[in-house]
Design a protein around this motif. Structure first.
Motif, mmCIF file in Angstrom:
data_model
loop_
_atom_site.group_PDB
_atom_site.id
_atom_site.type_symbol
_atom_site.label_atom_id
_atom_site.label_comp_id
_atom_site.label_asym_id
_atom_site.label_seq_id
_atom_site.Cartn_x
_atom_site.Cartn_y
_atom_site.Cartn_z
ATOM 1 N N MET A 1 0.837 -1.202 0.000
ATOM 2 C CA MET A 1 0.000 0.000 0.000
ATOM 3 C C MET A 1 0.876 1.259 0.000
ATOM 4 O O MET A 1 1.849 1.354 0.734
ATOM 5 N N THR A 2 0.509 2.199 -0.837
ATOM 6 C CA THR A 2 1.294 3.431 -0.963
ATOM 7 C C THR A 2 1.060 4.358 0.230
ATOM 8 O O THR A 2 -0.074 4.560 0.648
ATOM 9 N N LYS A 3 2.135 4.905 0.755
ATOM 10 C CA LYS A 3 2.033 5.911 1.810
ATOM 11 C C LYS A 3 2.429 7.261 1.227
ATOM 12 O O LYS A 3 3.504 7.390 0.621
ATOM 13 N N ILE A 4 1.558 8.257 1.396
ATOM 14 C CA ILE A 4 1.805 9.602 0.854
ATOM 15 C C ILE A 4 2.174 10.539 2.000
ATOM 16 O O ILE A 4 1.411 10.676 2.965
ATOM 17 N N ILE A 5 3.334 11.164 1.896
ATOM 18 C CA ILE A 5 3.840 12.037 2.963
ATOM 19 C C ILE A 5 4.140 13.418 2.394
ATOM 20 O O ILE A 5 4.929 13.554 1.456
ATOM 21 N N ALA A 6 3.509 14.446 2.950
ATOM 22 C CA ALA A 6 3.840 15.830 2.598
ATOM 23 C C ALA A 6 4.955 16.303 3.525
ATOM 24 O O ALA A 6 4.961 15.975 4.723
ATOM 25 N N ILE A 7 5.898 17.052 2.979
ATOM 26 C CA ILE A 7 6.976 17.641 3.784
ATOM 27 C C ILE A 7 6.739 19.143 3.760
ATOM 28 O O ILE A 7 6.899 19.796 2.728
ATOM 29 N N ALA A 8 6.289 19.675 4.900
ATOM 30 C CA ALA A 8 5.732 21.031 4.898
ATOM 31 C C ALA A 8 6.167 21.838 6.110
ATOM 32 O O ALA A 8 6.342 21.311 7.206
ATOM 33 N N ASN A 9 6.330 23.118 5.886
ATOM 34 C CA ASN A 9 6.503 24.136 6.926
ATOM 35 C C ASN A 9 6.471 25.469 6.189
ATOM 36 O O ASN A 9 7.256 25.669 5.259
ATOM 37 N N GLN A 10 5.557 26.347 6.568
ATOM 38 C CA GLN A 10 5.449 27.611 5.822
ATOM 39 C C GLN A 10 6.637 28.539 6.066
ATOM 40 O O GLN A 10 6.816 29.525 5.359
ATOM 41 N N LYS A 11 7.476 28.206 7.050
ATOM 42 C CA LYS A 11 8.694 28.980 7.293
ATOM 43 C C LYS A 11 9.751 28.543 6.276
ATOM 44 O O LYS A 11 10.008 27.355 6.104
ATOM 45 N N GLY A 12 10.335 29.485 5.584
ATOM 46 C CA GLY A 12 11.350 29.171 4.579
ATOM 47 C C GLY A 12 12.706 28.851 5.209
ATOM 48 O O GLY A 12 12.978 29.203 6.356
ATOM 49 N N GLY A 13 13.542 28.156 4.475
ATOM 50 C CA GLY A 13 14.914 27.904 4.901
ATOM 51 C C GLY A 13 15.084 26.917 6.028
ATOM 52 O O GLY A 13 16.083 26.956 6.746
ATOM 53 N N VAL A 14 14.122 26.003 6.196
ATOM 54 C CA VAL A 14 14.215 25.038 7.298
ATOM 55 C C VAL A 14 14.691 23.661 6.832
ATOM 56 O O VAL A 14 14.846 22.755 7.632
ATOM 57 N N GLY A 15 14.887 23.513 5.517
ATOM 58 C CA GLY A 15 15.407 22.241 5.004
ATOM 59 C C GLY A 15 14.359 21.321 4.407
ATOM 60 O O GLY A 15 14.593 20.115 4.308
ATOM 61 N N LYS A 16 13.214 21.876 3.980
ATOM 62 C CA LYS A 16 12.164 21.023 3.399
ATOM 63 C C LYS A 16 12.646 20.293 2.147
ATOM 64 O O LYS A 16 12.477 19.075 2.023
ATOM 65 N N THR A 17 13.236 21.057 1.221
ATOM 66 C CA THR A 17 13.648 20.456 -0.047
ATOM 67 C C THR A 17 14.828 19.517 0.149
ATOM 68 O O THR A 17 14.873 18.433 -0.449
#
Length: 255
Positions: A1-17
């Protein structure tokens, strides 16, 4: 089963990408089939895996606005088992084009559920905002990883993000939950970094990842070479920490 995970924080420069690229690559190195969706108009997750956004025939923009199938838009990355649904700068205009669509908050959810995508994990790299595209990502996701920078203003704005997650959970996506808070840019020599970690643990307990992501030069250099850290320098602390994070996530999902 596929697990979908969003990587989010509206604060920039925290290492999301950085987290998105390296966690996706590390999961793929652990023999998991992974799709990374770049939902940020800056397209850094796309270029960070060696894909030129300008050369993409189709991107997440066409998928959201024209209902172009993800299966046809995704491309292979430099890592075995890792595909990418890339982004371009024209994604900026997608918010306006989505406004008048029916069920505009669930366009991505519909795209992901209406096709037979065969992946263990789908990771969504969100932009540093709580706009309509990020809402689409959260509406499509099973869970959220929230990167938190090990610096003074680290916890600023988290309450706003948590409130957004609560609203989406109550109105759009009942299965949404927080996968974990991930401490990034961590320097164990600094008392402040350790204080931030302890504060996170005291507030959020078990939903803070045991793995922390250190400040690491090789981790910062890797995207300019179009490679994740696990290929650029597998022995670097940045690469090793993301492999540990991937294993922590896999072990958690086995329970």
């Amino acid at each position: 089963m596929t697990k979908i995970i969003a990587i989010a924080n509206q604060k920039g420069g925290v290492g999301k990408t950085t987290t998105s690229i390296n966690l996706a690559a590390s999961l793929a190195m652990c023999k998991k089939k992974v799709l990374l969706i770049d939902a940020d108009p800056q397209a850094n997750a796309t270029s960070g895996l060696g894909i030129d956004p300008k050369q993409l025939q189709s991107s997440i923009y066409e998928c959201l606005v024209d209902e172009y199938p993800i299966e046809s838009a995704k491309v292979k990355s430099c890592v075995d088992n890792l595909d990418v649904l890339g982004s371009r700068i024209d994604l900026v205009g997608a918010e306006l084009e989505l406004i008048n669509m029916p069920n505009r908050e669930k366009v991505l959810h519909k795209l992901l559920t209406s096709t037979g995508l065969d992946y263990d994990y789908i990771l969504i790299d969100c932009s540093p905002s709580l706009g309509l595209i990020t809402v689409n990502a959260l509406s499509a996701a099973d869970s959220v990883i929230i990167p938190v920078q090990a610096e003074y203003f680290a916890l600023e704005g988290i309450s706003k993000l948590l409130n957004t997650i609560r609203i989406i959970k109550s109105k759009l996506n009942t299965r949404l939950h927080i996968e974990g808070f991930l401490l990034t840019m961590y320097d164990a020599r600094l008392r402040l970094a350790n204080q931030i970690y302890e504060e996170l643990k005291s507030h959020f307990g078990d939903i803070v990842f045991t793995t922390v992501i250190p400040r690491n030069t090789r981790l910062s250099e890797a995207p300019s070479h179009g490679l994740p850290a696990v290929l650029y320098d597998p022995q670097s602390r940045g690469a090793i920490s993301h492999m540990q994070l991937a294993q922590e996530l896999i072990d958690k999902d086995k329970k």
